[in-house]
Write a protein that holds these residues in place. Structure first.
Motif, PDB file in Angstrom:
ATOM      1  N   SER B  19      -0.530 -10.514   9.231  1.00  0.00           N
ATOM      2  CA  SER B  19      -0.904  -9.255   9.877  1.00  0.00           C
ATOM      3  C   SER B  19      -2.421  -9.143   9.989  1.00  0.00           C
ATOM      4  CB  SER B  19      -0.367  -8.065   9.091  1.00  0.00           C
ATOM      5  OG  SER B  19      -0.922  -8.027   7.793  1.00  0.00           O
ATOM      6  N   THR B  20      -2.835  -8.286  10.917  1.00  0.00           N
ATOM      7  CA  THR B  20      -4.254  -7.991  11.100  1.00  0.00           C
ATOM      8  C   THR B  20      -4.449  -6.492  11.128  1.00  0.00           C
ATOM      9  OG1 THR B  20      -4.590  -9.999  12.416  1.00  0.00           O
ATOM     10  CG2 THR B  20      -6.257  -8.270  12.590  1.00  0.00           C
ATOM     11  N   LEU B  21      -5.332  -5.998  10.270  1.00  0.00           N
ATOM     12  CA  LEU B  21      -5.672  -4.587  10.218  1.00  0.00           C
ATOM     13  C   LEU B  21      -7.077  -4.437  10.799  1.00  0.00           C
ATOM     14  CD1 LEU B  21      -3.359  -4.947   8.154  1.00  0.00           C
ATOM     15  CD2 LEU B  21      -4.511  -3.264   6.706  1.00  0.00           C
ATOM     16  N   ARG B  22      -7.273  -3.337  11.534  1.00  0.00           N
ATOM     17  CA  ARG B  22      -8.546  -3.163  12.227  1.00  0.00           C
ATOM     18  C   ARG B  22      -9.245  -1.895  11.756  1.00  0.00           C
ATOM     19  NH1 ARG B  22     -10.567  -5.321  17.278  1.00  0.00           N
ATOM     20  NH2 ARG B  22     -12.327  -4.051  17.993  1.00  0.00           N
ATOM     21  N   CYS B  23     -10.569  -1.962  11.738  1.00  0.00           N
ATOM     22  CA  CYS B  23     -11.410  -0.822  11.389  1.00  0.00           C
ATOM     23  C   CYS B  23     -12.535  -0.723  12.420  1.00  0.00           C
ATOM     24  CB  CYS B  23     -11.992  -1.014   9.987  1.00  0.00           C
ATOM     25  SG  CYS B  23     -13.216   0.212   9.481  1.00  0.00           S
ATOM     26  N   ASN B  24     -12.566   0.373  13.146  1.00  0.00           N
ATOM     27  CA  ASN B  24     -13.647   0.635  14.098  1.00  0.00           C
ATOM     28  C   ASN B  24     -14.533   1.739  13.542  1.00  0.00           C
ATOM     29  OD1 ASN B  24     -12.570  -1.186  15.969  1.00  0.00           O
ATOM     30  ND2 ASN B  24     -11.406   0.399  17.026  1.00  0.00           N
ATOM     31  N   PHE B  25     -15.827   1.622  13.748  1.00  0.00           N
ATOM     32  CA  PHE B  25     -16.739   2.658  13.293  1.00  0.00           C
ATOM     33  C   PHE B  25     -17.734   2.986  14.399  1.00  0.00           C
ATOM     34  CE2 PHE B  25     -19.619  -0.808  12.087  1.00  0.00           C
ATOM     35  CZ  PHE B  25     -18.736  -1.793  11.659  1.00  0.00           C
ATOM     36  N   GLN B  33     -16.825  -2.013   3.082  1.00  0.00           N
ATOM     37  CA  GLN B  33     -15.927  -2.529   2.056  1.00  0.00           C
ATOM     38  C   GLN B  33     -14.480  -2.309   2.501  1.00  0.00           C
ATOM     39  OE1 GLN B  33     -18.476  -0.893  -1.696  1.00  0.00           O
ATOM     40  NE2 GLN B  33     -16.684  -2.091  -2.251  1.00  0.00           N
ATOM     41  N   TRP B  34     -13.625  -3.249   2.094  1.00  0.00           N
ATOM     42  CA  TRP B  34     -12.186  -3.111   2.244  1.00  0.00           C
ATOM     43  C   TRP B  34     -11.588  -2.935   0.846  1.00  0.00           C
ATOM     44  CZ3 TRP B  34      -9.178  -2.557   6.489  1.00  0.00           C
ATOM     45  CH2 TRP B  34      -9.701  -2.950   7.736  1.00  0.00           C
ATOM     46  N   PHE B  35     -10.642  -1.993   0.749  1.00  0.00           N
ATOM     47  CA  PHE B  35      -9.957  -1.721  -0.505  1.00  0.00           C
ATOM     48  C   PHE B  35      -8.445  -1.732  -0.271  1.00  0.00           C
ATOM     49  CE2 PHE B  35     -13.557  -0.216  -2.986  1.00  0.00           C
ATOM     50  CZ  PHE B  35     -14.421   0.296  -2.041  1.00  0.00           C
ATOM     51  N   HIS B  36      -7.717  -2.027  -1.348  1.00  0.00           N
ATOM     52  CA  HIS B  36      -6.269  -1.870  -1.390  1.00  0.00           C
ATOM     53  C   HIS B  36      -5.972  -0.809  -2.446  1.00  0.00           C
ATOM     54  CE1 HIS B  36      -2.161  -3.623  -2.787  1.00  0.00           C
ATOM     55  NE2 HIS B  36      -1.989  -2.655  -1.911  1.00  0.00           N
ATOM     56  N   SER B  82       2.048  -4.527  -0.577  1.00  0.00           N
ATOM     57  CA  SER B  82       2.338  -3.169  -0.104  1.00  0.00           C
ATOM     58  C   SER B  82       1.339  -2.180  -0.689  1.00  0.00           C
ATOM     59  CB  SER B  82       3.759  -2.770  -0.491  1.00  0.00           C
ATOM     60  OG  SER B  82       4.708  -3.590   0.163  1.00  0.00           O
ATOM     61  N   GLY B  83       1.062  -1.153   0.088  1.00  0.00           N
ATOM     62  CA  GLY B  83       0.119  -0.127  -0.336  1.00  0.00           C
ATOM     63  C   GLY B  83      -0.719   0.306   0.847  1.00  0.00           C
ATOM     64  N   VAL B  84      -1.760   1.050   0.551  1.00  0.00           N
ATOM     65  CA  VAL B  84      -2.655   1.540   1.605  1.00  0.00           C
ATOM     66  C   VAL B  84      -3.945   0.736   1.581  1.00  0.00           C
ATOM     67  CG1 VAL B  84      -3.824   3.532   2.593  1.00  0.00           C
ATOM     68  CG2 VAL B  84      -1.675   3.841   1.356  1.00  0.00           C
ATOM     69  N   TYR B  85      -4.348   0.295   2.750  1.00  0.00           N
ATOM     70  CA  TYR B  85      -5.592  -0.463   2.897  1.00  0.00           C
ATOM     71  C   TYR B  85      -6.637   0.437   3.543  1.00  0.00           C
ATOM     72  CZ  TYR B  85      -3.085  -4.602   1.517  1.00  0.00           C
ATOM     73  OH  TYR B  85      -2.358  -5.506   0.786  1.00  0.00           O
ATOM     74  N   PHE B  86      -7.771   0.560   2.871  1.00  0.00           N
ATOM     75  CA  PHE B  86      -8.856   1.400   3.357  1.00  0.00           C
ATOM     76  C   PHE B  86     -10.066   0.561   3.723  1.00  0.00           C
ATOM     77  CE2 PHE B  86      -7.434   5.677   2.875  1.00  0.00           C
ATOM     78  CZ  PHE B  86      -6.608   5.706   1.767  1.00  0.00           C
ATOM     79  N   THR B 106      -4.441   2.224   6.399  1.00  0.00           N
ATOM     80  CA  THR B 106      -3.232   1.632   6.972  1.00  0.00           C
ATOM     81  C   THR B 106      -2.212   1.499   5.859  1.00  0.00           C
ATOM     82  OG1 THR B 106      -4.352   0.390   8.729  1.00  0.00           O
ATOM     83  CG2 THR B 106      -2.220  -0.449   7.974  1.00  0.00           C
ATOM     84  N   GLN B 107      -1.064   2.130   6.025  1.00  0.00           N
ATOM     85  CA  GLN B 107       0.020   2.039   5.046  1.00  0.00           C
ATOM     86  C   GLN B 107       0.835   0.796   5.363  1.00  0.00           C
ATOM     87  OE1 GLN B 107       1.342   4.401   2.362  1.00  0.00           O
ATOM     88  NE2 GLN B 107       2.252   2.394   1.980  1.00  0.00           N
TER      89      GLN B 107
END
Lengths: 113, 112
Positions: B19-25, B33-36, B82-86, B106-107
């Motif tokens: 999977s790929t998660l995206r963050c736009n700012f 930083q990326w967190f789980h 599994s969890g939330v990625y910030f 992202t959940q």
């Protein structure tokens, strides 16, 4: 300690009561931050300490919230006259210096009934 | 202030999928930083990545600061992912505190 430590893990209090939440940062970290996280949202900034002084408290929602870090290490977040809307996860983070990588504690889940 | 948007908001995968998660700012940043966040609420550091690409096991991240986005790749997903990625950024405009501004997360749910 090895990581950021927060106590208690959970706190249930009655509306109107006073609570204190404690944060013990990573040894040697000068910057300390408090954040608040409501359900389904990302954490939001409350206050920042550099050393002993509150360098930026612009995120505190009102004057019922106050925090101290008297010796530049452990910090306490104090909430007076708690309200149900204060229920949230309170997270503490520390970093070696402001702007460097932040490390978070496990949080204190506060429930006001 | 800066806007941080994460997509997708929810993602369900079968174990073993990628999977790929995206963050736009919306503005320039000093760092990212990326967190789980695990089910108990603990934020686990994944990457400190103001620019470039980093890899750690099955996870990798890329930040393209000039285009104001970051991507988190998860390969061969496991149920423990599994969890939330910030995604969280330290905006240039944040002032002296250099506090982080978080996206909504992202959940991720990985099914066995």
């Amino acid at each position: 300690g090895a990581g950021v430590s927060q106590t208690p893990s959970n706190k249930v209090t009655e509306k109107g009561k006073y609570v204190e939440l404690r944060c013990d940062p990573i040894s040697g970290h000068t910057a300390l931050y408090w954040y608040r996280q409501s359900l389904g949202q990302g954490p939001e900034f409350l206050i920042y300490f550099q050393g002993t002084g509150a360098a930026d408290d612009s995120g505190l929602p009102n004057d019922r919230f106050f925090a101290v870090r008297p010796e530049g290490s452990v910090s306490t977040l104090k909430i007076q006259r708690t309200e149900r809307g204060d229920s949230a996860m309170y997270l503490c983070a520390s970093s070696y210096d402001r702007g460097s990588e932040a490390f978070f504690g496990q949080g204190t889940r506060l429930t006001v009934v | 202030g800066i806007q941080v948007e994460q997509s997708p908001p929810d993602l369900i995968l079968q174990e073993g999928a990628n999977s790929t998660l995206r963050c736009n700012f919306s503005d320039s940043v000093n760092n990212l930083q990326w967190f789980h966040q695990n089910p108990w609420g603990q934020l686990i550091n994944l990457f400190y990545i103001p620019s470039g690409t980093k890899q750690n096991g099955r996870l990798s991240a890329t930040t393209v600061a000039t285009e104001r986005y970051s991507l988190l790749y998860i390969s061969s997903s496991q149920t423990t992912d599994s969890g939330v990625y910030f995604c969280a950024v330290d905006p240039i405009s944040s002032g002296s505190a250099r506090q982080l501004t978080f996206g909504s997360g992202t959940q991720l749910t990985v099914l066995p």
